[in-house]
Structures are given as structure tokens and as C-alpha cells.
Design an enzyme around this catalytic site. Structure first.
Site, PDB file in Angstrom:
ATOM      1  N   GLU A   1      23.806 -24.071  41.873  1.00  0.00           N
ATOM      2  CA  GLU A   1      24.345 -22.699  41.467  1.00  0.00           C
ATOM      3  C   GLU A   1      25.916 -22.726  41.372  1.00  0.00           C
ATOM      4  OE1 GLU A   1      21.705 -19.848  42.242  1.00  0.00           O
ATOM      5  OE2 GLU A   1      23.421 -17.979  41.924  1.00  0.00           O
TER       6      GLU A   1
ATOM      7  N   ASP B   1      28.490 -19.253  39.948  1.00  0.00           N
ATOM      8  CA  ASP B   1      28.156 -18.434  39.853  1.00  0.00           C
ATOM      9  C   ASP B   1      29.363 -17.242  39.154  1.00  0.00           C
ATOM     10  OD1 ASP B   1      25.380 -18.090  40.541  1.00  0.00           O
ATOM     11  OD2 ASP B   1      26.219 -18.122  42.843  1.00  0.00           O
TER      12      ASP B   1
ATOM     13  N   GLU C   1      29.995 -13.822  39.129  1.00  0.00           N
ATOM     14  CA  GLU C   1      29.626 -12.052  39.326  1.00  0.00           C
ATOM     15  C   GLU C   1      30.662 -10.593  39.305  1.00  0.00           C
ATOM     16  OE1 GLU C   1      26.378 -13.265  42.173  1.00  0.00           O
ATOM     17  OE2 GLU C   1      28.198 -13.800  43.896  1.00  0.00           O
TER      18      GLU C   1
ATOM     19  N   THR D   1      33.263 -15.888  42.613  1.00  0.00           N
ATOM     20  CA  THR D   1      32.769 -16.914  42.090  1.00  0.00           C
ATOM     21  C   THR D   1      32.127 -17.406  43.344  1.00  0.00           C
ATOM     22  OG1 THR D   1      34.536 -17.742  42.488  1.00  0.00           O
ATOM     23  CG2 THR D   1      34.391 -17.209  40.385  1.00  0.00           C
TER      24      THR D   1
ATOM     25  N   GLY E   1      30.437  -2.854  50.397  1.00  0.00           N
ATOM     26  CA  GLY E   1      29.422  -2.831  51.161  1.00  0.00           C
ATOM     27  C   GLY E   1      28.164  -2.010  51.059  1.00  0.00           C
TER      28      GLY E   1
END
Ligand code: NAG
Ligand code: NAG
Length: 279
Positions: A98, A100, A102, A116, A196
């Protein structure tokens, strides 16, 4: 089967395709029960997210190497808890690959985080995060993945931000054995996305909308027998960073990178991942 042999077999069934233009030709809305929509004769696609569901789309084709571009305008205003993704992925499973992009939303006025990551043969934990040098929710910007046998280069508006090199010789797996699809989604990740999980999504602002256009896959498409991929082996196939683009990447990493797994001293008590000692 030996990896090289598998690669050669795959290569012989690939065709180079540069696709541009209509989302109708290249992608399928894959989930979201009507929340993903194609507009404007195929030139614009929107994904939306509400309390009940997000949405997503994926390429009709699978690729083994290519230059994949997408222009994205992220959720405007209070996007806390939302995640917009643009990535290449194999089927799920223990050896999945994968690559990424995001985008982690934030409260109004606070910057997005661009994360990333690269998974190879099921192993990820390679996050690098950035704060962009512009507000990605105001206008469309281009995000590109150049994926060739030696490099995976992440680019933002043509500026390289990360270069994941093929270090198979040092025992680091590289995605070159299986085909990947492009996927994109908008979903809620309240538990981790914004500080978070401390900042909650404001559902009174729903639906949240991200917009996409100019999808382009200048890539080797697996499973088609028309023409060999070699036809396209100039440009992105050989692309690597020259000194000028390397300097640009260093500028981004020095001024806009907020997290680098290779600099996280507490994370790998058993020793650094081998690729970290190279960069
Ligand atoms: C993104 O790429 C497209 C196609 O190459 C180009 O027309 C457009 O100007 C680019 N946009 C930005 C913001 O760089
Ligand atoms: C949100 O904004 C705050 C304040 O600038 C920042 O510390 C944080 O990293 C931002 N990003 C996310 C995803 O929370």
C-alpha cells in the site's frame, strides 16, 4: 515462483495506458450508498460523509507501476475527525502492499496533517507527516505517486515530499510483485485523526464534502494484452530525483515535516528499520 519470473510474467500481460478525463471511464464508486457522486460530465467527483457513513471510489483497473495523479480539494471549515485518502493498494491480506496519502482534518483554522505511509509485503509503520505550505481545503491541488521499479516518489503540486527507494538488496521489501488499485475515501476517524481523538467531529456541520478531479493514471495496467508496458518506459519509469528536485524535497522535509518514523527514537527499541540508515 521466483520474484523476477513473476514480474516478467506480469509485465507481459500489461499495457501502458494514459487515462485522463472522465471519471466514468476510470473509476467506480465503491461504497457510501449514494454519498459519492460524479458530476460535470465526469470531470468532478465528490465524496461526502455524515453521521451514518462515509464514501469511497476505486479505479476500475489494477496497476503495476505508474504515475498516478489526483487533484483534491479537502473538506472546508471544521474537518476535525475526518480523513480523506488517496492511495494505491493490493487486496487485503498478510502480504499486502500500500502507498498512502491520508489527510487528517482539523478544527476550523487549524492545519490539516498529510500523512504518507508505505506498506510492503504487509509491513507498514513507515509514517511521515507534513503540514502543507497552503490550505488544501481552499483550492484543488495535485497529489501524485510516481511508482517505478526503483522509487516511490510522493509529490504535491509537482514538488517531491518523499522518496521511498527500492532497497531489496538490503532486505527491505518493495512493492513490485502484485498489482495495486487506486482507492480514495472520506471517512470518520474520530479516535485518532485529530490530536489523538481529543477533538471530536462536529456532526452539526455534516455532510462533509471532499472534491476530486483530473485523475490521471499513466500506468501499466495489469490484465490487458494489447500492448506491452515497455512502450511507456520513458518519463516516470526512469524517474528519480535530480539534484534540483532533491533540494526541493529537502526544503519540504526541513520546513514542513512534522513526523518522521526514522527519527522517532522511542519507537523501534529492537533497532531501526533498515531503510532508515540509508536516508
Ligand atoms: C494539476 O494538474 C493539472 C493537469 O496536469 C493542471 O492542469 C493543473 O493546473 C494542476 N493544478 C495545480 C494546482 O497544480
Ligand atoms: C491540528 O491543529 C493543531 C494546532 O495547530 C496541531 O497541533 C495539530 O497537529 C493539527 N492536526 C491534527 C491532525 O490534529
Amino acid at each position: 515462483m521466483a520474484p523476477l519470473l513473476r514480474l516478467l510474467l506480469l509485465a507481459s500481460s500489461m499495457v501502458a495506458v494514459a487515462s485522463a478525463g472522465s471519471f466514468y471511464d476510470d473509476i467506480l464508486i465503491s461504497w457510501g450508498d449514494g454519498r459519492g457522486k460524479i458530476h460535470d460530465g465526469g470531470h468532478l467527483l465528490t465524496l461526502s460523509l455524515d453521521k451514518y457513513s462515509g464514501s469511497g471510489f476505486e479505479s476500475k483497473y489494477e496497476y503495476l507501476f505508474g504515475k498516478i495523479d489526483m487533484a483534491i480539494k479537502l473538506v472546508l471549515g471544521n474537518s476535525a475527525g475526518t480523513v480523506t485518502t488517496f492511495y494505491l493498494t493490493s487486496e487485503d491480506g498478510p502480504t499486502h502492499d500500500e502507498i498512502d496519502f491520508e489527510f487528517l482534518g482539523n478544527s476550523s483554522g487549524d492545519p490539516y496533517t498529510l500523512q504518507t505511509n508505505v506498506f510492503t509485503q504487509g509491513k507498514g509503520n513507515r509514517e511521515m507527516q507534513f503540514k502543507l505550505w497552503f490550505d488544501p481545503s481552499k483550492h484543488f491541488h495535485n497529489y501524485s505517486i510516481i511508482w517505478n521499479p526503483r522509487h516511490i516518489i510522493f509529490m504535491v503540486d509537482g514538488i517531491p515530499i518523499r522518496d521511498f527507494q527500492n532497497l531489496e538488496a538490503r532486505g527491505v521489501a518493495f512493492p513490485n510483485k502484485q498489482a495495486l488499485k487506486m482507492k480514495s475515501s472520506l471517512w470518520a476517524a474520530e479516535d485518532w485523526a485529530t490530536r489523538g481523538g481529543q477533538v471530536k467531529t462536529d456532526w452539526s456541520k455534516a455532510p462533509f464534502v471532499a472534491s476530486f478531479r483530473s485523475f490521471n493514471a499513466d500506468a501499466c495496467v495489469v490484465g490487458s494484452a494489447k500492448r506491452r508496458c515497455h512502450a511507456a518506459k520513458d518519463g516516470w519509469w526512469r524517474e528519480e530525483l535530480d539534484s534540483e528536485s532533491h533540494a526541493k524535497m529537502m526544503w519540504v522535509q526541513k520546513n514542513h515535516m512534522i513526523y518522521n518514523y526514522c527519527a522517532d527514537v522511542n519507537r523501534f527499541p529492537g533497532g531501526w528499520p533498515p531503510e532508515c540508515s540509508v536516508a
